[in-house]
Design an enzyme around this catalytic site. Structure first.
Site: not given
Ligand code: ZN
Length: 217
Positions: A166, A27, A186, A164, A137
Site C-alpha cells: 500500500g 515477492d 507495486g 511493503d 493492491g
Molecule cells: Zn514484498
C-alpha cells in the site's frame, strides 16, 4: 514486481530501470505461509538476466531455510525471511550472509517489533509489512507508521528500514517521516502509463519526508 505485466517482463524491467528504480523487489509466495501463490525460481532467473540492479527476494514462505541457496543461485542479492515463518531466524540470517547475500527480516502488521529486536545486529534490512502479505493492491494499514517510528529508534539511524504494502502517492511521505528509507511500490507504479513521471513523484514525496540527509524529519 508482483504487479508487473508478466507477458512482457523484460520490457517492464527495462522501463522501470529507465524510470529510476534502484532495486527489484520480488515477492515469493507459497500458498502456505500466505494464502496465495506468486512465482518462483525461473522468474527470478529471468529477471536476473534482464538487469544488473540488485534483486531483493522477499520470501513469504514456510521453512525458508530450504530455499535460501536456490534463490541465491537464481540471482538474489538480498534475501528477506519472515520472523513468523521460523522459530529462530538467527541461523538463517547467518546462512544468507554465508551465501554472500544481504539479509533481511520481515514482520507482519500484527507482529510486535520486539519479535525482531534480538536479531537487529544480524540483519542488513528490516522489512515492515503495511498490509497482510499474500495479495497486491491492499490498503496501507496506518498501524505500520507507529511501528516504523519505533523500529527506526530501535535500529539506529543507518539501518535499512523498508515498508511493503500500500505504499503510494498518499502514504509514501508518511512512511519516510516515520523512518522508512527503502520503499517498495507495486500497483502505485506498475501498470500506469508513465513510469518515469510516477517514479519522480514518489521519490519527491519520499524525500520531502526526510531532513535532506535521508533521515526522517
Ligand atoms: Zn514484498
Amino acid at each position: 514486481m508482483l504487479a508487473a505485466d508478466f507477458a512482457h517482463l523484460g520490457r517492464e524491467v527495462e522501463a522501470l530501470e529507465e524510470a529510476g528504480a534502484e532495486v527489484f523487489h520480488l515477492d515469493i509466495m507459497d500458498g502456505h505461509f500466505v494464502p496465495n501463490l506468486s512465482f518462483g525460481i525461473p522468474v527470478v532467473k529471468a529477471i536476473r538476466r534482464s538487469t544488473e540492479l540488485p534483486l531483493d527476494v522477499h520470501l513469504m514462505i514456510a521453512r525458508p531455510e530450504r530455499y535460501l541457496e536456490v534463490f541465491r543461485d537464481a540471482g538474489a542479492d538480498l534475501l528477506t525471511i519472515h520472523v513468523e515463518a521460523v522459530e529462530n531466524p538467527r541461523p538463517l540470517l547467518r546462512e544468507i550472509h554465508r551465501l554472500g547475500a544481504a539479509a533481511g527480516l520481515s514482520l507482519n502488521p500484527p507482529t510486535p517489533i520486539e519479535a525482531v529486536q534480538p536479531y537487529l545486529e544480524e540483519c542488513d534490512l528490516i522489512l515492515s509489512m503495511s498490509v497482510m502479505p499474500g495479495f497486491g493492491g491492499q490498503d496501507f494499514q496506518a498501524v505500520a507508521l507507529e511501528k516504523l517510528r519505533r523500529l527506526r529508534k530501535m535500529a539506529g539511524p543507518k539501518k535499512l528500514l523498508s515498508v511493503d504494502g500500500g505504499v503510494n502517492l498518499k502514504t509514501i511521505r508518511s512512511c519516510a517521516e516515520a523512518g522508512a528509507n527503502y520503499f517498495i511500490t507495486g500497483t502505485a507504479l506498475l501498470g500506469i502509463a508513465d513510469y518515469r513521471t510516477r517514479f519522480e513523484q514518489l521519490l519527491h514525496l519520499a524525500k520531502s519526508g526526510t531532513n535532506g540527509q535521508g533521515q526522517p524529519r
